[in-house]
Design an enzyme around this catalytic site. Structure first.
Site, PDB file in Angstrom:
ATOM      1  N   HIS A 305       0.841  -1.184   0.000  1.00  0.00           N
ATOM      2  CA  HIS A 305       0.000   0.000   0.000  1.00  0.00           C
ATOM      3  C   HIS A 305       0.878   1.236   0.000  1.00  0.00           C
ATOM      4  CE1 HIS A 305      -3.013   2.959   1.353  1.00  0.00           C
ATOM      5  NE2 HIS A 305      -3.921   2.120   0.905  1.00  0.00           N
ATOM      6  N   ASP A 363      -8.134  -4.385  -0.320  1.00  0.00           N
ATOM      7  CA  ASP A 363      -8.693  -4.857  -1.591  1.00  0.00           C
ATOM      8  C   ASP A 363      -8.547  -6.365  -1.770  1.00  0.00           C
ATOM      9  OD1 ASP A 363      -9.285  -2.180  -2.637  1.00  0.00           O
ATOM     10  OD2 ASP A 363      -7.116  -1.957  -2.684  1.00  0.00           O
TER      11      ASP A 363
END
Length: 428
Positions: A305, A363
């Site tokens: 991320h 996700d």
């Protein structure tokens, strides 16, 4: 003693104050940088630049921490419903029972949209992407609700905030219904926020539809986990659009457009595509080797991320939620889940992933949950927009109320041609 930093340019020195927040890195105040030095700073992507002062969301990427108004995201997801988190983001405190009841009632009675908005849907092709529809419809809301467009009026801002949060599930669900050629289902005042959305997605006029409470809880949790995430691309877009004084409906439409990008809101769709490409748990090791090979174009999606350099705290919650949904729906030996679990195990134990801090992110599991619930891939980003609207609105309100806020005007490092003489057409 006040801290400052000194910039030396040739024989000249310039001092700039250092500001400290309640937590997180200090920031160098460079508001007078250009005026004093005649230079700009250069920071593509604004990765080292604080664009605003905010008290809403704090992320500690190294610790894997996400706080909304000081509350850890896992505590909120475990103990609150989405409306409580929305109230918290908007008002700074969790509601008491009376505040909660009033807020939920106010949101519920704003869920219907103007009947003429039907006409907007009929103007789209049936195969139009839901995000394209949402951009158009949300932007058009300002043409229907003229009574709440004065952004200097706190009551107008509150009403617009409630309208956007309340109507977004209706707008998103109708985009789905329109793609199927099914009649629109109107919101019901006896259902909660997540329940109402699922009812509008899946009910038909032909028979009664009962919302599964386990799926409603999963949807509620997904909405909480996506409600806000500090100054990301779409939130910054909302703030930038709002800095010009644009109405809130236009600003949120701009945020939806930014979120639509595959590098932002489309990441969970990419995860699902990756899991389908791997196809079977027996091939996980093969694809991990491909991911480590710099010369191989394959990339593992859902790991790492921009901010988190540790395990994304939202992924931990979604991992458990995913198991609950699959169990409730009787989906056993799901190959995509088996692949995801195998990949997660490798990511947490393999030195390559640990060294590069490639931990599973939010996700990673959300796409599997959506697929199990029968939500098509084209709706994944629309659901993200539905959840993030609350954060966008909270950030927009904070920006409007900030006396130091100015219209956004980034600078540039110009590398084009300098002044040159015009050449007549017949001489070119």
């Amino acid at each position: 003693m006040a801290k400052s930093v000194t910039l030396n340019v040739g024989d000249d020195s310039y001092d700039f104050p250092v500001l400290s927040g309640s937590t997180g890195p200090d920031v160098v105040d460079i508001r007078k940088f250009y005026a004093e030095t005649g230079m700009f700073t250069y920071d593509p992507g604004f990765t080292s630049t604080g664009s605003c002062e905010s008290a809403i969301t704090y992320i500690d990427g190294d610790q894997g921490m996400l706080l909304h108004r000081g509350y850890p995201i896992d505590d909120l997801a475990e103990n609150c419903n989405f409306e409580e988190v929305a109230y918290l983001l908007l008002n700074g405190e969790l509601p008491n029972q009376a505040d909660k009841d009033k807020f939920e009632n106010d949101i519920t009675y704003h869920t219907m949209v103007h009947e003429q908005i039907h006409n907007f849907y009929s103007g789209f092709r049936r195969d139009a992407h839901p995000m394209a529809i949402m951009c158009g419809v949300v932007g058009a809301l300002s043409a229907f609700y003229h009574d709440s467009l004065d952004i200097t009026n706190p009551d107008h801002r509150r009403i617009s905030s409630y309208r956007l949060i309340a109507k977004m599930p209706t707008i998103a669900a109708w985009a789905y219904k329109y793609s199927l050629g099914q009649p629109f289902i109107y919101p019901r005042n006896d259902l909660g926020y997540a329940e109402n959305f699922l009812h509008m997605m899946y009910a038909t006029p032909c028979e009664d539809y009962e919302v599964n409470p386990i799926l409603a809880k999963a949807m509620d949790r997904i909405l909480i986990l996506h409600a806000d995430h500090e100054q990301n691309a779409s939130t910054s877009t909302v703030r930038l659009a709002g800095s010009s004084g644009a109405n809130p409906f236009a600003c949120i439409a701009a945020g939806i457009a930014s979120l639509w990008g595959p590098a932002h809101g489309g990441a969970n769709e990419a995860v699902l595509n990756m899991l389908n490409e791997i196809g079977d748990p027996s091939r996980v090791d093969e694809y991990v080797r491909k991911a480590k090979d710099k010369n191989d174009p394959f990339r593992l999606m859902g790991f790492g991320h921009r901010v988190y350099k540790n395990y994304d705290p939202r992924a931990t919650i979604l991992s458990q939620t995913c198991k609950e949904v699959l169990e409730e729906l009787g989906i056993k030996n799901n190959p995509l889940l088996d692949i995801a679990i195998a990949l997660e195990k490798i990511a947490l134990e393999d030195e390559y992933f640990i060294e590069k801090k490639l931990y599973p992110n939010v996700d990673f599991y959300s796409g599997i949950i959506f697929q199990a619930m029968g939500i098509p891939v084209t709706m994944f980003t629309a659901l993200f927009a539905l959840a993030r609207t609350t954060g966008w609105i909270a950030q927009w309100n904070e920006m409007v109320e900030d006396p130091q806020q100015k219209i956004g005007r980034p600078r540039q490092l110009f590398t084009g041609e300098t002044k040159r003489d015009y050449v007549a057409l017949h001489k070119r």
